[in-house]
Design a protein around this motif. Structure first.
Motif, PDB file in Angstrom:
ATOM      1  N   LEU A  66       0.827  -1.211   0.000  1.00 53.46           N
ATOM      2  CA  LEU A  66       0.000   0.000   0.000  1.00 53.46           C
ATOM      3  C   LEU A  66       0.864   1.264   0.000  1.00 53.46           C
ATOM      4  O   LEU A  66       0.549   2.251  -0.660  1.00 53.46           O
ATOM      5  N   SER A  67       1.976   1.249   0.746  1.00 51.49           N
ATOM      6  CA  SER A  67       2.881   2.394   0.779  1.00 51.49           C
ATOM      7  C   SER A  67       3.468   2.658  -0.604  1.00 51.49           C
ATOM      8  O   SER A  67       3.573   3.808  -1.045  1.00 51.49           O
ATOM      9  N   ALA A  68       3.845   1.583  -1.293  1.00 53.39           N
ATOM     10  CA  ALA A  68       4.386   1.743  -2.646  1.00 53.39           C
ATOM     11  C   ALA A  68       3.339   2.305  -3.590  1.00 53.39           C
ATOM     12  O   ALA A  68       3.640   3.152  -4.447  1.00 53.39           O
ATOM     13  N   ILE A  69       2.073   1.833  -3.441  1.00 47.59           N
ATOM     14  CA  ILE A  69       0.999   2.340  -4.308  1.00 47.59           C
ATOM     15  C   ILE A  69       0.738   3.822  -4.052  1.00 47.59           C
ATOM     16  O   ILE A  69       0.575   4.620  -4.986  1.00 47.59           O
ATOM     17  N   ILE A  70       0.714   4.215  -2.772  1.00 50.71           N
ATOM     18  CA  ILE A  70       0.489   5.635  -2.438  1.00 50.71           C
ATOM     19  C   ILE A  70       1.598   6.508  -3.021  1.00 50.71           C
ATOM     20  O   ILE A  70       1.350   7.572  -3.609  1.00 50.71           O
ATOM     21  N   THR A  71       2.828   6.053  -2.859  1.00 48.62           N
ATOM     22  CA  THR A  71       3.959   6.819  -3.410  1.00 48.62           C
ATOM     23  C   THR A  71       3.875   6.895  -4.927  1.00 48.62           C
ATOM     24  O   THR A  71       4.177   7.927  -5.527  1.00 48.62           O
ATOM     25  N   ALA A  72       3.438   5.812  -5.575  1.00 53.37           N
ATOM     26  CA  ALA A  72       3.279   5.828  -7.033  1.00 53.37           C
ATOM     27  C   ALA A  72       2.199   6.816  -7.449  1.00 53.37           C
ATOM     28  O   ALA A  72       2.336   7.520  -8.469  1.00 53.37           O
ATOM     29  N   LEU A  73       1.086   6.882  -6.657  1.00 54.43           N
ATOM     30  CA  LEU A  73       0.018   7.843  -6.969  1.00 54.43           C
ATOM     31  C   LEU A  73       0.516   9.283  -6.884  1.00 54.43           C
ATOM     32  O   LEU A  73       0.021  10.175  -7.584  1.00 54.43           O
ATOM     33  N   ALA A  74       1.509   9.537  -6.006  1.00 53.18           N
ATOM     34  CA  ALA A  74       2.083  10.889  -5.897  1.00 53.18           C
ATOM     35  C   ALA A  74       2.938  11.256  -7.105  1.00 53.18           C
ATOM     36  O   ALA A  74       3.396  12.386  -7.231  1.00 53.18           O
ATOM     37  N   ARG A  75       3.194  10.313  -7.988  1.00 47.72           N
ATOM     38  CA  ARG A  75       3.919  10.507  -9.251  1.00 47.72           C
ATOM     39  C   ARG A  75       5.320  11.099  -9.053  1.00 47.72           C
ATOM     40  O   ARG A  75       5.582  12.255  -9.383  1.00 47.72           O
ATOM     41  N   PRO A  76       6.218  10.297  -8.522  1.00 49.11           N
ATOM     42  CA  PRO A  76       7.619  10.767  -8.466  1.00 49.11           C
ATOM     43  C   PRO A  76       8.165  10.908  -9.878  1.00 49.11           C
ATOM     44  O   PRO A  76       7.889  10.085 -10.758  1.00 49.11           O
ATOM     45  N   TYR A 303      10.276  15.748 -18.330  1.00 50.51           N
ATOM     46  CA  TYR A 303       9.966  14.989 -17.126  1.00 50.51           C
ATOM     47  C   TYR A 303      10.110  13.489 -17.411  1.00 50.51           C
ATOM     48  O   TYR A 303       9.672  13.006 -18.453  1.00 50.51           O
ATOM     49  N   GLU A 304      10.703  12.785 -16.464  1.00 52.03           N
ATOM     50  CA  GLU A 304      10.817  11.329 -16.551  1.00 52.03           C
ATOM     51  C   GLU A 304      10.097  10.725 -15.350  1.00 52.03           C
ATOM     52  O   GLU A 304      10.482  10.941 -14.200  1.00 52.03           O
ATOM     53  N   GLU A 305       9.000   9.979 -15.641  1.00 48.51           N
ATOM     54  CA  GLU A 305       8.185   9.411 -14.574  1.00 48.51           C
ATOM     55  C   GLU A 305       8.923   8.256 -13.892  1.00 48.51           C
ATOM     56  O   GLU A 305       9.571   7.430 -14.553  1.00 48.51           O
ATOM     57  N   LYS A 306       8.796   8.191 -12.555  1.00 43.76           N
ATOM     58  CA  LYS A 306       9.477   7.170 -11.769  1.00 43.76           C
ATOM     59  C   LYS A 306       8.505   6.289 -10.980  1.00 43.76           C
ATOM     60  O   LYS A 306       8.916   5.541 -10.093  1.00 43.76           O
ATOM     61  N   PHE A 307       7.196   6.369 -11.306  1.00 44.24           N
ATOM     62  CA  PHE A 307       6.224   5.619 -10.501  1.00 44.24           C
ATOM     63  C   PHE A 307       6.141   4.144 -10.897  1.00 44.24           C
ATOM     64  O   PHE A 307       5.708   3.305 -10.108  1.00 44.24           O
ATOM     65  N   ARG A 308       6.549   3.797 -12.103  1.00 45.01           N
ATOM     66  CA  ARG A 308       6.375   2.422 -12.591  1.00 45.01           C
ATOM     67  C   ARG A 308       7.089   1.385 -11.713  1.00 45.01           C
ATOM     68  O   ARG A 308       6.492   0.341 -11.386  1.00 45.01           O
ATOM     69  N   PRO A 309       8.356   1.618 -11.301  1.00 42.86           N
ATOM     70  CA  PRO A 309       8.995   0.619 -10.409  1.00 42.86           C
ATOM     71  C   PRO A 309       8.234   0.410  -9.113  1.00 42.86           C
ATOM     72  O   PRO A 309       8.219  -0.709  -8.567  1.00 42.86           O
ATOM     73  N   LEU A 310       7.593   1.490  -8.616  1.00 43.59           N
ATOM     74  CA  LEU A 310       6.822   1.356  -7.372  1.00 43.59           C
ATOM     75  C   LEU A 310       5.582   0.506  -7.590  1.00 43.59           C
ATOM     76  O   LEU A 310       5.184  -0.271  -6.705  1.00 43.59           O
ATOM     77  N   VAL A 311       4.936   0.640  -8.751  1.00 39.93           N
ATOM     78  CA  VAL A 311       3.765  -0.185  -9.055  1.00 39.93           C
ATOM     79  C   VAL A 311       4.169  -1.655  -9.160  1.00 39.93           C
ATOM     80  O   VAL A 311       3.499  -2.553  -8.627  1.00 39.93           O
ATOM     81  N   PHE A 312       5.306  -1.904  -9.831  1.00 40.15           N
ATOM     82  CA  PHE A 312       5.793  -3.277  -9.946  1.00 40.15           C
ATOM     83  C   PHE A 312       6.138  -3.848  -8.570  1.00 40.15           C
ATOM     84  O   PHE A 312       5.869  -5.028  -8.276  1.00 40.15           O
TER      85      PHE A 312
END
Length: 333
Positions: A66-76, A303-312
């Motif tokens: 859940l923490s990883a999903i929340i961080t991914a939603l914040a779109r690093p 911009y380079e999105e970094k949320f994909r590793p968090l979703v994985f």
């Protein structure tokens, strides 16, 4: 991975406040999730007791997911900014420098000419987007450096300016006229002369008023600077017996301030009086502020999105939890 990271939607971090509530709920309902059985001995269930103690690991895996999903939603994301500048208003400047013997007077330290060269060099370094030229004059005048954008050439030529390269005297009209000649064919939007002298016009065959009229004709603004203290100054008055070095004596500082004021007024410039090193530096700083080059700056953002590793990572953690529930901890769920 997270170097120079920024978040496009940081408001999603408020969801982390739900995690303590989830932990509290888990603690309060944990005992209700486990069935109890009273028996005489637990010797046959040692392995099962260890698994029972490890069961909270499943909840920890879910929290991490859940923490990883929340961080991914914040779109690093990382931000790469490239900048391109465009000069929209160029200025061509000619600095006309008096190199007569009186410029060796020591009311400025170490003398007027040395002090001027130091301040002028700083001024040149502050004008990276403009073209600058140098004119030297005494009893006559000449172009030391045509207007150029290569500041290393201008600074090198400035260092080479010394007394003795021209016949002594103060030909203000000649110095101004030569400067006008350097700028008259310039295509720059703004053309400027900075004319410095420490005396009165006493040489040359061009009158200062005539040279000023030429500056007006070619739309050239002239800033004039009178250099020298108020009163007397230690000034070269004669050569010593060796014929090479000067003998110094106190002399009244005479500057034709009215002439310099008239030249500045008729050409749209300003007249300044520099009585010491600090004042001279302030004058060049003031001119630097008055003659600003307009620069248009373009910024390009990538911009380079970094949320994909968090979703994985979240998916991987949930997969592990599901696998453990379906296998190793199946008898406890």
């Amino acid at each position: 991975m997270f170097d120079n990271i920024e978040f496009a939607n940081p408001q999603f971090f408020w969801l982390f406040l739900l995690l303590p509530l989830a932990i509290l709920w888990y603690i309060l309902t944990r005992k209700k999730q486990l069935a109890s059985l009273t028996i005489s001995t637990l010797k046959g269930f040692n392995g099962s007791r260890i698994l029972s103690k490890l069961k909270p690991l499943l909840f920890a895996l879910r929290l991490l997911a859940l923490s990883a999903i929340i961080t991914a939603l914040a779109r690093p994301q990382t931000e790469d900014i490239s900048t391109r500048t465009k000069t929209t208003k160029g200025i061509d400047i000619v600095m006309a420098i008096d190199v007569s013997s009186s410029m060796l007077a020591q009311d400025l330290k170490p003398n007027r000419l040395a002090a001027l060269k130091e301040v002028a060099a700083n001024f040149i370094k502050k004008r990276p987007n403009d073209r600058i030229g140098l004119v030297a004059y005494a009893g006559e005048s000449y172009t030391k450096t045509p207007i150029t954008s290569d500041k290393s050439i201008v600074l090198g030529a400035l260092r080479e300016i010394t007394y003795g390269q021209l016949e002594d005297g103060t030909a203000i009209g000649m110095g101004l006229a030569t400067s006008v000649n350097r700028l008259k064919e310039s295509k720059a939007i703004s053309k400027v002369i900075i004319l410095l002298t420490d005396g009165v016009n006493n040489s040359g065959f061009i009158e200062p008023q005539t040279a000023a009229d030429l500056a007006v004709e070619y739309d050239i603004k002239t800033y004039t600077i009178g250099l020298g203290t108020n009163g007397n100054a230690l000034t070269p008055i004669a050569y010593k017996r060796d014929g090479k070095t000067f003998q110094y004596g106190m002399r009244q500082v005479e500057i034709d301030e009215q002439l310099l004021q008239d030249i500045a007024d008729v050409t749209g410039g300003q007249y300044f009086r520099a009585t010491n090193n600090d004042k001279l530096e302030e004058i060049y700083d003031e001119i630097n502020k008055l003659e600003k080059t307009e620069i248009e700056e373009f910024k390009y953002y990538k911009y380079e999105e970094k949320f994909r590793p968090l979703v994985f990572l979240a998916g991987f953690l949930l997969l592990i939890e599901w696998g453990l529930r379906a296998t190793l901890f199946k008898s406890f769920i």
